[in-house]
Motif scaffolding. Structure first.
Motif, mmCIF file in Angstrom:
data_model
loop_
_atom_site.group_PDB
_atom_site.id
_atom_site.type_symbol
_atom_site.label_atom_id
_atom_site.label_comp_id
_atom_site.label_asym_id
_atom_site.label_seq_id
_atom_site.Cartn_x
_atom_site.Cartn_y
_atom_site.Cartn_z
ATOM 1 N N SER A 51 0.829 -1.205 0.000
ATOM 2 C CA SER A 51 0.000 0.000 0.000
ATOM 3 C C SER A 51 0.859 1.248 0.000
ATOM 4 O O SER A 51 0.363 2.357 -0.186
ATOM 5 N N GLY A 52 2.135 1.083 0.235
ATOM 6 C CA GLY A 52 3.102 2.180 0.184
ATOM 7 C C GLY A 52 4.477 1.584 0.095
ATOM 8 O O GLY A 52 4.678 0.411 0.395
ATOM 9 N N THR A 53 5.468 2.356 -0.333
ATOM 10 C CA THR A 53 6.801 1.775 -0.543
ATOM 11 C C THR A 53 7.613 1.692 0.738
ATOM 12 O O THR A 53 8.422 0.791 0.911
ATOM 13 N N ILE A 59 18.038 0.340 -4.952
ATOM 14 C CA ILE A 59 18.858 -0.155 -6.050
ATOM 15 C C ILE A 59 20.133 0.681 -6.132
ATOM 16 O O ILE A 59 20.081 1.914 -6.108
ATOM 17 N N LYS A 60 21.253 0.015 -6.244
ATOM 18 C CA LYS A 60 22.524 0.726 -6.365
ATOM 19 C C LYS A 60 22.758 1.128 -7.811
ATOM 20 O O LYS A 60 22.526 0.350 -8.730
ATOM 21 N N VAL A 61 23.213 2.370 -7.997
ATOM 22 C CA VAL A 61 23.535 2.859 -9.334
ATOM 23 C C VAL A 61 24.925 2.369 -9.690
ATOM 24 O O VAL A 61 25.926 2.819 -9.124
ATOM 25 N N HIS A 62 25.009 1.422 -10.584
ATOM 26 C CA HIS A 62 26.293 0.839 -10.956
ATOM 27 C C HIS A 62 26.896 1.620 -12.114
ATOM 28 O O HIS A 62 26.319 1.697 -13.198
ATOM 29 N N ASP A 63 28.027 2.226 -11.871
ATOM 30 C CA ASP A 63 28.673 3.082 -12.870
ATOM 31 C C ASP A 63 30.171 2.816 -12.827
ATOM 32 O O ASP A 63 30.833 3.070 -11.818
ATOM 33 N N HIS A 64 30.726 2.293 -13.925
ATOM 34 C CA HIS A 64 32.142 1.949 -13.976
ATOM 35 C C HIS A 64 33.038 3.169 -13.807
ATOM 36 O O HIS A 64 34.210 3.048 -13.440
ATOM 37 N N TYR A 65 32.529 4.363 -14.100
ATOM 38 C CA TYR A 65 33.346 5.569 -14.103
ATOM 39 C C TYR A 65 33.307 6.315 -12.770
ATOM 40 O O TYR A 65 33.881 7.382 -12.633
ATOM 41 N N GLN A 70 31.520 6.673 -3.867
ATOM 42 C CA GLN A 70 30.689 7.776 -4.327
ATOM 43 C C GLN A 70 29.477 7.319 -5.146
ATOM 44 O O GLN A 70 28.700 8.151 -5.594
ATOM 45 N N GLN A 71 29.337 6.014 -5.361
ATOM 46 C CA GLN A 71 28.194 5.537 -6.126
ATOM 47 C C GLN A 71 26.914 5.675 -5.300
ATOM 48 O O GLN A 71 26.920 5.522 -4.086
ATOM 49 N N LEU A 72 25.833 6.016 -5.979
ATOM 50 C CA LEU A 72 24.585 6.337 -5.317
ATOM 51 C C LEU A 72 23.717 5.112 -5.048
ATOM 52 O O LEU A 72 23.829 4.100 -5.739
ATOM 53 N N MET A 73 22.847 5.242 -4.048
ATOM 54 C CA MET A 73 21.800 4.271 -3.785
ATOM 55 C C MET A 73 20.471 4.977 -4.004
ATOM 56 O O MET A 73 20.186 5.987 -3.359
ATOM 57 N N VAL A 74 19.645 4.480 -4.933
ATOM 58 C CA VAL A 74 18.323 5.053 -5.171
ATOM 59 C C VAL A 74 17.309 4.263 -4.346
ATOM 60 O O VAL A 74 17.252 3.037 -4.424
ATOM 61 N N MET A 75 16.526 4.989 -3.557
ATOM 62 C CA MET A 75 15.556 4.346 -2.673
ATOM 63 C C MET A 75 14.157 4.829 -3.011
ATOM 64 O O MET A 75 13.981 5.916 -3.537
ATOM 65 N N SER A 76 13.168 4.004 -2.687
ATOM 66 C CA SER A 76 11.782 4.386 -2.945
ATOM 67 C C SER A 76 11.359 5.508 -1.992
ATOM 68 O O SER A 76 12.069 5.857 -1.058
ATOM 69 N N SER A 77 10.146 6.019 -2.180
ATOM 70 C CA SER A 77 9.805 7.386 -1.804
ATOM 71 C C SER A 77 9.966 7.818 -0.358
ATOM 72 O O SER A 77 10.009 8.998 -0.107
ATOM 73 N N SER A 78 10.049 6.918 0.632
ATOM 74 C CA SER A 78 10.270 7.414 1.983
ATOM 75 C C SER A 78 11.737 7.316 2.379
ATOM 76 O O SER A 78 12.092 7.504 3.522
ATOM 77 N N GLY A 79 12.600 7.028 1.386
ATOM 78 C CA GLY A 79 14.043 7.028 1.615
ATOM 79 C C GLY A 79 14.686 8.141 0.835
ATOM 80 O O GLY A 79 14.034 9.086 0.419
ATOM 81 N N GLY A 80 15.978 8.065 0.632
ATOM 82 C CA GLY A 80 16.677 9.101 -0.110
ATOM 83 C C GLY A 80 17.865 8.549 -0.829
ATOM 84 O O GLY A 80 17.989 7.344 -0.993
#
Length: 390
Positions: A51-53, A59-65, A70-80
């Motif tokens: 009913s909510g996230t 999900i981790k943003v995987h970037d070879h460069y 410093q790689q980011l973690m994208v979280m659903s709406s009540s995270g950051g």
């Protein structure tokens, strides 16, 4: 080439979230990950699984460069967004609004289901249905929605009265074979139909099938060819043959009838209501009929309840196989991409089809409709009189 400047540290409620380069923040990998997590959240919500996230999807943003710290973690709406550093002690439980600035920066809609895009999903559900979805999402694994992911429907005797097929569609095709072939004889589509019919008739003659008559060669003249084809088609329709050559031609004849408004398909009154409900619950619905896929689209696109194709995800016909053969349902299972055959519910009025589908592992129910033929005693299948019973 100069390195990208580091973005300033970001904080929410006085808590440092982390640092990352502006290039990484705006990279294609970050954008794709944001789209992916939004899609997951929407999909889970549509399935009634949440009913909510609650920040439960990350999900981790995987970037070879970009360096791992410093790689980011994208979280659903009540995270950051944060670097993968130790989780700090939070003085209070954060709310989705606390992270609004972060998600606005990333272009993610953090609005609640009551006023955001998820409202479109809820709008098709009554209060009782909404409560059921929430209960299923919050219950134990045993209480999760037992309803199959996909529903496969037969047409004749299931969504549509048998009388419409036998008293309207078949007579229309039989009466218009000659006219259709004559008017479209030189069209590539009709020539393909004629080739299929020639091949089927030749096979019928070799097997001694009643009603089969030889089709003369093309140089015998158009009228002679059409007359012999019409005689064969009439015999096939009378015998209710479930063969591709016949079904393809019938579909093309019916198309003319539907386009001219001479034909309008009939579906039972509960069918559009059930289709709308299943669609709102995120269930995928398919049709499996001996009629061609063209005929199926024509029927559901021109019903007494309007165009119902918006609720359907696809169509299967005899190219998959005979409806009384288990291998046909195995093929359908392998085409739909579900984890196991029991994730599919098949509805039919024919016990032999039900048996074949069950042998392939599908869940099966038999439709009891006015005008349907009798079922064998002790057939062992659950029966329904309306789709709204499901």
């Amino acid at each position: 080439m100069a390195a990208a400047a580091a973005a300033p540290a970001m904080a929410v409620n006085g808590i440092k979230i982390g640092t990352a380069s502006q290039a990484h923040l705006e990279s294609m990998a970050a954008k794709e990950t944001r789209v992916l997590i939004s899609g997951f959240s929407r999909h889970f919500y549509n399935l009634g699984r949440a009913s909510g996230t609650s920040g439960s999807t990350t999900i981790k943003v995987h970037d070879h460069y970009t360096r791992k710290p410093q790689q980011l973690m994208v979280m659903s709406s009540s995270g950051g967004l944060s670097a993968p550093s130790p989780k700090p002690h939070l003085p209070k439980t954060p709310k989705s609004s606390d992270y609004g600035s972060l998600f606005t920066k990333l272009g993610i809609d953090f609005s609640s289901p009551s006023d955001g895009p998820m409202q479109r999903v809820r709008s098709g559900l009554g209060m009782g249905q909404r409560r059921n979805v929430l209960t299923k999402a919050q219950g134990s694994e045993r209480e999760m929605d037992p309803f199959p992911h996909c529903i496969v429907l037969d047409i004749e005797g299931t969504t549509t009265p048998i009388s419409f097929v036998t008293e309207v569609l078949f007579p229309y095709a039989r009466a218009n074979v000659g006219r259709h072939l004559s008017a479209t004889y030189d069209n590539p589509e009709t020539q393909d139909d004629i080739k299929l019919l020639r091949s089927q008739v030749q096979n019928d003659l070799e097997q001694g099938i009643a009603g089969a008559v030889p089709v003369p060669p093309d140089d015998a003249g158009k009228e002679e060819v059409i007359a012999s084809l019409a005689a064969n088609v009439e015999a096939m329709i009378k015998a209710d043959r479930k063969i591709t050559a016949l079904k393809e031609l019938q579909g093309h004849i019916w198309r003319t009838g539907f386009e001219s408004k001479e034909l309008e398909a009939i579906v039972f009154d509960d069918v559009p209501k059930a289709l709308e409900k299943w669609h709102a619950l995120g269930k995928k619905v398919y049709i499996y009929s001996s009629g061609s896929r063209l005929a199926q689209r024509l029927i559901f696109g021109n019903t007494n309840h309007g165009d119902l194709r918006k609720y359907l995800c696809g169509f299967f016909d005899t190219k998959v196989g005979n409806k009384r053969e288990t291998s046909s349902y195995v093929e359908i299972f392998e085409s739909l991409g579900v984890d196991k055959p029991s994730n599919i519910l098949f509805l039919t009025d024919v016990s032999q089809e039900a048996t074949a589908a069950k042998a392939a592992g599908l869940e099966v129910m038999i439709s009891i409709r006015p005008g349907n033929g009798p079922l064998p005693e002790n057939h062992g299948f659950r029966t329904i009189n309306s789709f709204l019973e499901i």
